[in-house]
Design an enzyme around this catalytic site. Structure first.
Site, mmCIF file in Angstrom:
data_model
loop_
_atom_site.group_PDB
_atom_site.id
_atom_site.type_symbol
_atom_site.label_atom_id
_atom_site.label_comp_id
_atom_site.label_asym_id
_atom_site.label_seq_id
_atom_site.Cartn_x
_atom_site.Cartn_y
_atom_site.Cartn_z
ATOM 1 N N LYS A 168 0.838 -1.199 0.000
ATOM 2 C CA LYS A 168 0.000 0.000 0.000
ATOM 3 C C LYS A 168 0.874 1.250 0.000
ATOM 4 O O LYS A 168 1.891 1.305 0.703
ATOM 5 C CB LYS A 168 -0.892 -0.030 1.248
ATOM 6 C CG LYS A 168 -1.925 1.082 1.363
ATOM 7 C CD LYS A 168 -2.771 0.845 2.618
ATOM 8 C CE LYS A 168 -3.888 1.861 2.762
ATOM 9 N NZ LYS A 168 -4.733 1.567 3.950
ATOM 10 N N SER B 209 -9.609 1.565 3.276
ATOM 11 C CA SER B 209 -8.812 2.400 2.399
ATOM 12 C C SER B 209 -7.802 1.625 1.548
ATOM 13 O O SER B 209 -7.232 2.179 0.601
ATOM 14 C CB SER B 209 -8.052 3.428 3.249
ATOM 15 O OG SER B 209 -7.112 2.798 4.108
ATOM 16 N N SER C 229 -9.839 -0.876 7.274
ATOM 17 C CA SER C 229 -9.273 -0.693 5.930
ATOM 18 C C SER C 229 -8.674 -1.946 5.310
ATOM 19 O O SER C 229 -8.391 -1.966 4.117
ATOM 20 C CB SER C 229 -8.199 0.401 5.962
ATOM 21 O OG SER C 229 -8.791 1.662 6.156
#
Length: 486
Positions: free
Chosen positions: A117, A195, A219
């Site tokens: 990420k 997210s 997330s």
């Protein structure tokens, strides 16, 4: 998928085609919804498949990585990555092949495609965290500990994945770098969840075996549930959070998504440096709590059906399912006010950078960040004290249970278009996405999201959770539940 283990050993091209077509038919019939794009690759989807294919002398980690990199630039993977690392990924794959050639199988992720990420520092480049305003910041001097540990374990890091700006939404929309589309539905563009949107889609598309993400309010588990894969939010303290752009230092958790519980545990062992000692036990006799407050409110028909079907399967496997009120869950909204931990701590961490460039933020993110702007020290200290008391009470209420169960999110992935254009619809969906998962972050607990939908249905996640530090027992329960639902 057992059939992937022997395709390389076939010599006849005609036999290859026949074998592939027969196995494709079996896959489509027997598996959960899996993106067509991921099925088209005959390379491994899990670590167990990797070990099967590794037994064949013709298997090549470099070919596997080349395949993933090529597909990462195809249209189904649009907006999944913010950067690709082809040179470094291929180098790791070649190193893994060389080690295997001499019988060295010591590295747990040797040559395995993994994504990171864009929240984590990679030495020599600026960490964007889904923003524009961080683009001018200095390059990171060192890899984040999580990234360094993946490298040390031999992982072939394909690239950095897209995310919600500052990790501040459970939807996954990013107006700066585009939004990855959930691959579970070929007819309707749906949200990936956030997210850790790009991380989830990279795994769901079969580009990577694992996607390193983060979980502050859900997330990891939200996109895992919506994309039909497995997500594990460990107890926060298991993995160092240094080298990650912080949203809320009280809640941020470093963790990953894969296609199986076993793979999540391997990756967690790498990230934490302390593999869990998990006792594999059947479900029979396990006490599983079913909280009736908050967690079951407003379920859509598909989620309710999948959840009830899962409970039936677990009961048939011998689990003891016990409804409990757990009314403490209704207190969370009040205890997380005023502002909330994420806005307060985000503002405290980033205000010097944000204050002068608020107009560069996604307006929806900016509105949430501003909630933390005027919170006093007294209010914040009261929030901390009230949370500690709440954790103590909930932990006491859950004593004697092996885990608690709920849907991960109350709906399947909603269509993307309306949430892009309608602020009210976005806000309502975001609250929905975060409601169940945030309760576990507020508890500082540990939690899995496991796919529990039937073939032909949109993905639904079953959330299996426990208290702080109970990761090993929870993993044992999750393995048994995964087997019962298979």
């Amino acid at each position: 998928m057992a059939w992937t283990g022997n395709w390389l050993a076939m010599n006849s091209s005609v036999a290859q085609v026949a074998h592939w077509l027969a196995c494709l038919a079996n896959c489509v019939h027997s598996l959960f919804i899996i993106p067509i794009f991921s099925i088209m690759s005959l390379f491994p989807q899990t670590l167990s498949e990797f070990q099967q294919q590794r037994r064949h002398a013709s298997f090549s980690a470099q070919a596997w990585v080349d395949d993933s990199l090529a597909r990462a630039e195809s249209s189904p993977a649009a907006h999944v990555f913010t950067r690709l690392y082809p040179q470094h990924a291929r180098l790791a794959a070649r190193h893994a092949d060389a080690l295997h050639a001499v019988g060295d199988t010591g590295l747990p992720l040797a040559g395995v495609p993994v994504t990171v990420k864009d929240l984590y520092d990679v030495a020599g480049e600026t960490t964007l965290a889904g923003t524009r305003f961080l683009a001018g910041q200095p390059a990171a001097a060192h890899d984040a500990p999580a990234v360094a540990r993946l490298r040390a374990a031999g992982a072939a890091i394909l690239g950095k994945t897209n995310m919600t700006e500052l990790a501040f939404s459970g939807i996954g929309i990013n107006p700066h770098y585009g939004t990855p589309v959930n691959p579970a539905d070929a007819q309707v563009q749906r949200i990936p969840g956030g997210s850790s949107s790009g991380a989830a889609v990279s795994v769901a598309l079969g580009l990577a075996v694992a996607g390193l993400g983060s979980d502050t309010g859900g997330s990891i588990r939200i996109p895992a549930a919506l994309c039909g894969i497995v997500g594990f939010k460990s107890t926060q303290s298991r993995v160092p959070i240094q080298g990650a752009v912080s949203l809320s230092h009280s809640l941020d958790t470093v963790c990953a998504m894969t296609r199986s519980v076993a793979d999540c545990l391997v990756v967690d062992g790498v990230l934490s440096g302390q593999p869990l000692k998990v006792a594999e036990r059947p479900l029979k006799g396990r006490r599983l709590a079913l909280p009736q407050t908050l967690m079951l409110d407003g379920l859509d028909t598909q989620v309710a059906r999948a959840f009830e079907r899962s409970l039936t399967r677990l009961s048939q496997a011998g689990a003891i399912l016990e409804e409990m009120a757990l009314t403490e869950l209704a207190e969370i909204a009040g205890l997380n006010a005023p502002g909330g931990f994420s806005p307060v701590e985000c503002w405290a961490t980033h205000h010097a950078q944000i204050a002068s460039c608020m107009d560069q933020l996604d307006p929806r993110v900016a509105a949430r960040v501003r909630l933390g702007q005027n919170i006093s020290a007294a209010d914040y200290l009261a929030m901390l004290a009230n949370r500690r008391d709440w954790i103590q009470r909930v932990t006491h209420a859950l004593q004697g249970f092996d885990a608690m169960l709920s849907p991960t999110v109350p709906t399947v992935a909603p269509p993307l278009a309306q949430l892009v254009s309608d602020d009210e619809a976005f806000a309502a969906a975001n609250r929905n996405m975060l409601r169940n998962t945030f309760a576990i972050n507020f508890l500082d607990g540990c939690s899995f999201s496991l796919p529990c939908h039937a073939p032909g249905e949109l993905p639904v996640g079953l959330m299996v959770s426990s208290i702080c530090g109970d990761d090993a027992r929870l993993a044992s329960v999750a393995l048994a539940i995964e087997a019962a639902l298979a």
